[in-house]
Each structure stands twice: as C-alpha cells, then as structure tokens.
Design an enzyme around this catalytic site. Structure first.
Site, mmCIF file in Angstrom:
data_model
loop_
_atom_site.group_PDB
_atom_site.id
_atom_site.type_symbol
_atom_site.label_atom_id
_atom_site.label_comp_id
_atom_site.label_asym_id
_atom_site.label_seq_id
_atom_site.Cartn_x
_atom_site.Cartn_y
_atom_site.Cartn_z
ATOM 1 N N TYR A 89 40.337 37.789 19.349
ATOM 2 C CA TYR A 89 38.871 37.608 19.246
ATOM 3 C C TYR A 89 38.539 37.617 17.527
ATOM 4 O O TYR A 89 37.902 36.511 17.138
ATOM 5 C CB TYR A 89 38.003 38.575 19.858
ATOM 6 C CG TYR A 89 38.142 38.347 21.655
ATOM 7 C CD1 TYR A 89 37.682 36.865 21.906
ATOM 8 C CD2 TYR A 89 38.729 39.580 21.946
ATOM 9 C CE1 TYR A 89 37.895 37.006 23.501
ATOM 10 C CE2 TYR A 89 38.911 39.454 23.473
ATOM 11 C CZ TYR A 89 38.422 38.204 24.179
ATOM 12 O OH TYR A 89 38.689 37.813 25.492
ATOM 13 N N PRO A 102 32.402 33.648 27.789
ATOM 14 C CA PRO A 102 32.536 33.237 29.183
ATOM 15 C C PRO A 102 30.794 33.510 29.878
ATOM 16 O O PRO A 102 30.229 34.303 29.179
ATOM 17 C CB PRO A 102 33.505 34.487 29.800
ATOM 18 C CG PRO A 102 33.372 35.552 28.907
ATOM 19 C CD PRO A 102 33.142 35.198 27.751
ATOM 20 N N HIS A 326 32.708 37.954 24.088
ATOM 21 C CA HIS A 326 33.699 38.828 24.929
ATOM 22 C C HIS A 326 34.360 39.787 24.317
ATOM 23 O O HIS A 326 35.300 40.602 24.949
ATOM 24 C CB HIS A 326 34.816 37.468 25.301
ATOM 25 C CG HIS A 326 35.682 37.488 26.240
ATOM 26 N ND1 HIS A 326 35.893 38.502 27.170
ATOM 27 C CD2 HIS A 326 36.103 36.519 27.370
ATOM 28 C CE1 HIS A 326 36.652 38.282 28.271
ATOM 29 N NE2 HIS A 326 36.940 37.255 28.278
ATOM 30 N N SER A 542 42.296 32.335 34.674
ATOM 31 C CA SER A 542 41.933 33.726 34.898
ATOM 32 C C SER A 542 41.227 33.784 36.470
ATOM 33 O O SER A 542 40.209 32.948 36.483
ATOM 34 C CB SER A 542 40.805 34.157 33.885
ATOM 35 O OG SER A 542 40.679 35.522 33.956
HETATM 36 N N1 COA Z 1 50.434 39.359 52.060
HETATM 37 C C1 COA Z 1 49.067 39.610 52.484
HETATM 38 N N2 COA Z 1 48.304 39.943 51.724
HETATM 39 C C2 COA Z 1 48.666 40.207 50.332
HETATM 40 C C3 COA Z 1 49.778 39.947 49.845
HETATM 41 C C4 COA Z 1 50.808 39.729 50.832
HETATM 42 N N3 COA Z 1 52.093 39.659 50.382
HETATM 43 N N4 COA Z 1 49.966 40.275 48.642
HETATM 44 C C5 COA Z 1 48.433 40.528 48.324
HETATM 45 N N5 COA Z 1 47.613 40.273 49.352
HETATM 46 C C6 COA Z 1 46.202 40.943 49.401
HETATM 47 C C7 COA Z 1 46.110 41.971 48.671
HETATM 48 O O1 COA Z 1 46.192 43.114 49.445
HETATM 49 C C8 COA Z 1 44.482 41.753 48.230
HETATM 50 O O2 COA Z 1 43.673 42.332 49.339
HETATM 51 P P1 COA Z 1 42.267 42.513 49.351
HETATM 52 O O3 COA Z 1 41.541 41.307 49.106
HETATM 53 O O4 COA Z 1 41.765 43.096 50.614
HETATM 54 O O5 COA Z 1 42.040 43.433 48.059
HETATM 55 C C9 COA Z 1 44.378 40.451 48.195
HETATM 56 O O6 COA Z 1 45.554 39.825 48.883
HETATM 57 C C10 COA Z 1 44.488 40.108 46.606
HETATM 58 O O7 COA Z 1 45.735 40.280 46.326
HETATM 59 P P2 COA Z 1 46.457 39.367 45.055
HETATM 60 O O8 COA Z 1 45.935 37.950 45.495
HETATM 61 O O9 COA Z 1 47.865 39.701 44.984
HETATM 62 O O10 COA Z 1 45.803 39.610 43.682
HETATM 63 P P3 COA Z 1 45.386 40.830 43.013
HETATM 64 O O11 COA Z 1 43.996 41.103 43.594
HETATM 65 O O12 COA Z 1 46.348 41.795 42.653
HETATM 66 O O13 COA Z 1 45.093 40.103 41.324
HETATM 67 C C11 COA Z 1 45.353 39.680 39.217
HETATM 68 C C12 COA Z 1 46.191 39.754 40.642
HETATM 69 C C13 COA Z 1 46.448 39.554 37.831
HETATM 70 C C14 COA Z 1 44.201 38.811 39.040
HETATM 71 C C15 COA Z 1 44.826 41.209 38.764
HETATM 72 O O14 COA Z 1 45.846 42.223 38.973
HETATM 73 C C16 COA Z 1 44.085 41.170 37.532
HETATM 74 O O15 COA Z 1 44.638 41.557 36.595
HETATM 75 N N6 COA Z 1 42.805 40.857 37.627
HETATM 76 C C17 COA Z 1 41.928 40.997 36.418
HETATM 77 C C18 COA Z 1 42.088 39.641 35.695
HETATM 78 C C19 COA Z 1 40.884 39.635 34.446
HETATM 79 O O16 COA Z 1 40.880 40.363 33.807
HETATM 80 N N7 COA Z 1 40.191 38.386 34.656
HETATM 81 C C20 COA Z 1 38.941 38.601 33.396
HETATM 82 C C21 COA Z 1 39.408 38.143 32.362
HETATM 83 S S1 COA Z 1 38.243 37.848 31.159
#
Ligand code: COA
Length: 631
Positions: A89, A102, A326, A542
């Site tokens: 940034y 954003p 941001h 993202s």
């Molecule tokens: N089978 C069935 N369900 C599964 C699965 C599988 N193999 N793997 C994951 N899931 C489920 C999870 O349990 C979770 O369930 P929930 O909705 O009930 O909580 C859901 O699917 C989502 O999981 P997943 O898609 O794997 O993603 P995540 O939530 O772990 O997200 C990232 C991954 C990278 C997006 C997250 O770790 C992250 O870092 N988020 C922040 C991003 C960020 O900072 N954004 C803003 C930037 S400005």
C-alpha cells in the site's frame, strides 16, 4: 522514518496468538520454482532455476538473508508487517479510488425523498457509534477461523484501526497513522455537495440521539444548498496520485485555515458522504461503480475524502455502501462492520427514533479553505485524472445462479478452491494461457496477521483447463475428473500452507527487504524477469463472503489485469469483475461469459461422473469416456 506510527497496540487479544513463522528457505525456493515453471518460457525457466539454486546454495546469500529474517522475527511482533504494508500500500503511488480502495455495495434503498435518505444516514451513524463503542470496550467477540483449519482464534487488531486510522500522502511513501483509542475523535465529517462539515456526535458529554443527528444532517443539507458557490471541491485532491496529493497538501498546509480543516478531517472517526442522485440505473454494476469512484467530478467524485479509512455513502437515489482505505484492514473486517450497520438499521423501529431525546444544537461547522490559483489548478487537474479513471473502469457484476457453495460441498471439495479453478478455466478460455494469479489468504491466525498470497495458477490447474479446452477431445471424463480433483487438491493444499504462514510471497519480500537493509546489491533472484512477471498479478482475486445482502468489489491491480472478487452463497455466487477499457486484451464481459460457461461445464462434468459411478457395472464403459465429436 517510521512508516507506521502505532500508538495503540499493546496488551490486546493478539498477544496470545503465535508469531508469523519464517518458512524454511529451501521450501520457499522449491515452491517458487514450481509456481512459475509453467508460466514462463522453457529457456527463461532454465535461467531462473540456475539463479534460484545459486541463491539457495549452502553458505550463499539466501542463507545469510534467512538468518537476518529469523532474528527480525525474534525482535518484532510480526516480522513481515511493515515490509508488507509498505510494499502493498504505502509505497504505491497510484490514486486510491479503483486502484486500492475496495467498496461494499448495499442493496438499493427505497427512499421516497431526501428525508428518508437522511433518516437512513442518521441511523447508520448511530450504528457506527454503537459498533465503535463495542470496539472501544473491547467487547467485540473474537473471530474464529471457518473453512480450512477451522476453529482457531483470529487476530482482532484490524478492528481497532477501523475508526482511528488515517493515511497521509507522502512524496515517496505514505504514512498510516493510527490514533490511540483514548484520543478517540468525537466527530464525523459529513460530505455534502462537495463541502465538508463537522458533525460532533457528543454534546455536553452525551452522545447525540438519532433524531438529533437527523436534525444536524438536515441543517447540513440546507447550508450546503445555500453556499454551493465559492467552495472548492477539495476532496478531488485525495482522489489523485499519492505524490500529486502530497505536493498539493504541502502547499495547502502553509495556511492556518487549511491546517485546521485538514486536522479535523484527519482526526474524525469516519466520513459520511451524502451523495446527489447519480442519474444511472441502480443495477449492481452501476452501484458498484458509484461506490468505487463516485462517477467523477461531474457526479459525486468530489464528495469524498479517500485518505480516511471508512467512508459511508448514502445517495439520495438510494445508492448506498461503504468505501474503505485499504491499508489499515482487510475486506473481511469491512464486511463485519458493514453487516453490523445493516442489521442495526433493520432492527431499530422508527417509533423509537421519534421518542428519543432532542436538544437544540448549534449547526455543524462547514470547513473553510484558503485556495489560491495554484491549488485551484491542482484540483482541476485531479478532476481530469479522476475522470480518466472513471472512463477507463470496465466493471461487470455477475450473479451466477445455477449453483452455489452447497452444490460444491456435495462434491466433497472446498468451494473456494473449486471457484479458483473455475476462474483459471475462464482465463484460459479467454487467453489460451494462465497468468500469475493472486488470491488473498488470511494470516490472522498470527499476531498482527494480515494476508499472504495463494498462487492459484498451479501446474495442476493448467493440466485441468487444457483437458477442458484445447485437449478436450483427447481426455475421457474420468481423466478430466481426475485432473479437476488434482487441481482442487493443489489449490486447497496451497491455501492451507498460506494460511499457516508458509506462503512464499511474504517470505520472498522479506528476503528482498533484508538484502536492502544490509545494503547488498539486489540479489539476482529478484531482478530476474521471472520474478518480475510472477509479481505482476494479471488476475487479482479475493473471496469476500457476506451473510447480509451486499457485496464487495475492487479494481484491477495492474493496467492489463482483472480484479475478481467473489461472494459464494448457498445457491449462487456473486462475481465482481473489473478491468480497464484502455487495455485491449481484457474485457470484463468476456471474462464473465467464460466464467459462466466454465462453471456450467464443470458441473456437467461432475454430474456425468457421479451418474457414471452410480450406474450398474456393465454399463460403465461408455460413461468414463468422453463422447468423441463426430463419432
Ligand atoms: N467437502 C465439503 N465441504 C468442504 C470441503 C470438502 N472437502 N472443504 C471445505 N468445505 C466447507 C468448509 O467446511 C466451509 O464450510 P462452512 O461454509 O460451513 O464454513 C466451506 O466449505 C468453505 O470452505 P472453503 O471453500 O474451503 O474456504 P475457506 O472458508 O477455508 O476460505 C480462504 C479459504 C482462502 C478464502 C480463507 O482461508 C481466507 O483466507 N479468507 C480471507 C480472504 C480475505 O482476506 N479476503 C479479503 C481480502 S481484502
């Protein structure tokens, strides 16, 4: 020179969390080579491999820099924090709107008239004050990770910066100042018709009630209508390039009147922008555009102050949302705050407002400016540059309705990884190649954790997308499905590594900065063409999920790139795709169309494969092979 003046960090929840680790050097170098091999030409890769091997050789430069990083880790709360903040940034000279800030886009509000809009704004301010009180009391519940590695507590530091931060423009680098909570400001700045007003939210030691705030907003509206002429649209300066704004600010601060006005803005808790109707259809794409840039000086582009972390936008036409600077926090924190506000607005019955106390208060002050010819010319130039940015932004908000997170979970894979692979497929369909891709991965499991990068253009993704496009006729469904699973697994494994602090981008940045601090010549690994290309994120993605009806959007991070923010819901997925019209190779509509096509094709593949698995054994032979065209 301190870049981040931190005045309020001690003794907080994050102290109990572990420190961000420094990954092993050889692990990072191996991951780096694996992440770039299929993205650069063979000759180039050979050269890169030799450079990387030399860098990582026993007793080499890499080891010396690694030792320095390990020492830094011992001495600091978070070894990568300042490096990352500056790189991501503060050193970036591009204007904040579109390029950096954003926005959250609220559903269109059904205002019948201006009074309705001001009521909504007054309630929103009350929601902000309620949320701020929770933060000040440290009463916000600690967030816990969901999805991958669910259940671990997350660092809450970013919340404490929501209303206390300000980004000062600098000639070479900006400064993010975070006020101590005890110095908390007690005013909101209200932008109305490009003028700025000080709305004190406390009078005689008592917080203003909702009706009192409404009364003050009505006075602001009236004053702004009466004094429209002769007020320079100063907010435009904050939409300019950071160096240009720093120069203009330097000139402005020579005058005491300007210094006083700036100080009031810099120490407010947030900016409320009361926007004029923009004259556009309030569809998702146009509402996103209005949040990101305000439509330029001709519309509401000057009714902003981009340095301030939280700007709440209430358009008289019902176009509302939040735009954020941001650098103090990630989109996830912006979502939590926005959702609190929307819930607050929904839950407070209007009768309560009528019965709350009302005092006669002095009208809010309008900020004064001393603006000479030179500053006026700078404002005009900033307005032209903002207009170019407005004209250049190609935005497409697309709701994919065929399925959402629940269908993907039924395939027993990670929805996030699945969507990432689908975006790789979309890009390949558009361009016939993959490019360096950024996906933000939260590292809030660690003290003061922000994000690292998941490099989603994996070799496994390339193998899968080829089997779905160029080579679709040579692969059976069984093989395509195998490649789909491998690409999703690779993506999931990278995600787990990144959120565990084992990503490579922060580590490589740390090694580069360590070399600089040691006054070394830049190690060849960092001047190598491959490194430069691999840090040019043509696809910047993202996940920003919401539980309330709203969505997040942002612009591309490079001139020839896409910004792709997505919000997976149970039965649909919202994608906000952005690019620049000036780049002839990108088109948001074309990308969206490829994304739609790719997501449908992947579902067909999954459905065909599960149908094949559930068929009796004697009929399975046909199902595992793709029907060859023309046969
Ligand atoms: N089978 C069935 N369900 C599964 C699965 C599988 N193999 N793997 C994951 N899931 C489920 C999870 O349990 C979770 O369930 P929930 O909705 O009930 O909580 C859901 O699917 C989502 O999981 P997943 O898609 O794997 O993603 P995540 O939530 O772990 O997200 C990232 C991954 C990278 C997006 C997250 O770790 C992250 O870092 N988020 C922040 C991003 C960020 O900072 N954004 C803003 C930037 S400005």
């Amino acid at each position: 020179m301190p870049i981040l003046e931190k005045q309020a960090a001690d003794g907080r929840d994050s102290q109990v969390l572990p420190k961000v680790p420094v990954p092993p050097l050889t692990q990072t170098l191996d991951m780096y080579l694996k992440s770039v091999q299929h993205l650069v030409k063979e000759e180039q890769f050979k050269k890169t491999k030799a450079i990387v091997e030399k860098f990582g050789a026993p007793g080499g430069v890499g080891e010396a820099l690694q030792r320095k990083l390990l020492k830094r880790r011992e001495k600091t709360t978070n070894w990568v924090y300042d490096y990352w903040l500056e790189d991501m940034y503060l050193n970036n000279r591009l204007p904040l709107p579109v390029n950096s800030s954003p926005a959250m886009v609220f559903p269109k509000q059904p205002f019948r008239d201006r009074t309705d809009a001001l009521r909504f704004a007054a309630r929103l301010i009350c929601g902000v004050l309620e949320y701020k009180a929770l933060i000040d009391k440290r009463a916000l519940p600690v967030d816990f990770a969901r999805g991958q590695l669910a259940g671990t507590p997350l660092c809450m530091e970013q919340y404490y910066r929501l209303f206390t931060s300000y980004r000062y423009p600098g000639l070479k680098t900006d400064t993010l100042r975070v006020n101590a909570a005890s110095k908390a400001p007690e005013h909101v700045i209200v932008a109305c018709k490009n003028q700025f007003f000080v709305l004190d939210v406390v009078a005689n030691d008592k917080q203003l009630s909702e009706v009192e705030i409404l009364g003050q907003l009505e006075k602001i509206m009236k004053t702004s209508e009466n004094s429209k002429d002769g007020c320079p649209p100063m907010g435009l300066l904050t939409s300019d390039g950071r160096t240009e704004w720093a120069r203009a600010r330097e000139a402005l601060t020579r005058d005491q009147v300007n210094r006083d006005s700036l100080s009031l803005i810099e120490n407010c808790l947030g900016v409320l922008c009361l926007d004029e109707p923009c004259g556009l259809q309030p569809n998702d794409t146009n509402r996103a555009l209005m949040m990101l840039h305000g439509g330029g000086a001709e519309k509401n582009g000057a009714n902003r102050w981009y340095d301030k972390s939280m700007q709440f936008i209430v358009g008289m036409d019902g176009i509302c949302g939040v735009v954020c600077e941001h650098s103090p926090f990630e989109g996830i924190v912006m979502v939590q705050c926005s959702e609190h506000l929307i819930k607050y607005i929904k839950k407070t019955p209007p009768e309560m407002v009528k019965s709350s106390s009302f005092r006669e208060l002095p009208p809010p002050r309008r900020l004064q400016w001393k603006c000479d010819h030179q500053t006026q010319a700078l404002i005009e130039a900033a307005g032209h540059r903002l207009q170019r940015l407005v004209d250049n932004l190609d935005m497409d908000v697309f709701t994919f309705k065929a399925y959402g997170k629940e269908y993907i979970k039924k395939q027993k894979v990670s929805p996030d990884a699945f969507i990432q692979v689908a975006m790789q497929l979309a890009f390949y369909k558009c361009r016939g190649r993959l490019v360096s891709t950024y996906e933000s991965a939260s590292i809030r499991r660690f003290q003061d954790g922000r994000v690292d990068n998941i490099r989603s253009a994996t070799p496994e993704a390339l193998a899968f997308v080829k089997s779905m496009t160029d080579e679709r006729d040579t692969f059976s469904d069984l093989e395509k499905m195998k490649r789909l699973k491998e690409s999703i697994n690779a993506q999931t494994n990278y995600t787990i590594a990144a959120i565990s602090g084992m990503g490579i981008d922060n580590h490589l940045l740390g090694l580069l900065r360590s070399a600089k601090e040691l006054n070394m010549e830049k190690p060849e690994i960092f001047s190598d063409e491959t490194y430069v290309t691999s840090n040019h994120f043509i696809l910047s993605t993202s996940q920003v999920p919401t539980t309330e009806e709203m969505f997040c959007c942002y612009g591309p991070v490079v001139p020839n790139g896409y910004g792709a923010c997505y919000n997976p819901q149970s039965d649909h997925i919202i994608f906000c795709v952005s690019s620049f019209w000036e780049d002839t190779e990108t088109s948001s509509a074309v990308f969206v169309s490829a994304l739609n096509e790719g997501l449908l094709e992947i579902r067909e593949l999954c459905n065909r494969s599960s149908a094949a698995v559930s068929k009796p054994a004697d009929s399975s032979q046909g199902a595992s092979h793709a029907p060859k065209s023309g046969k």
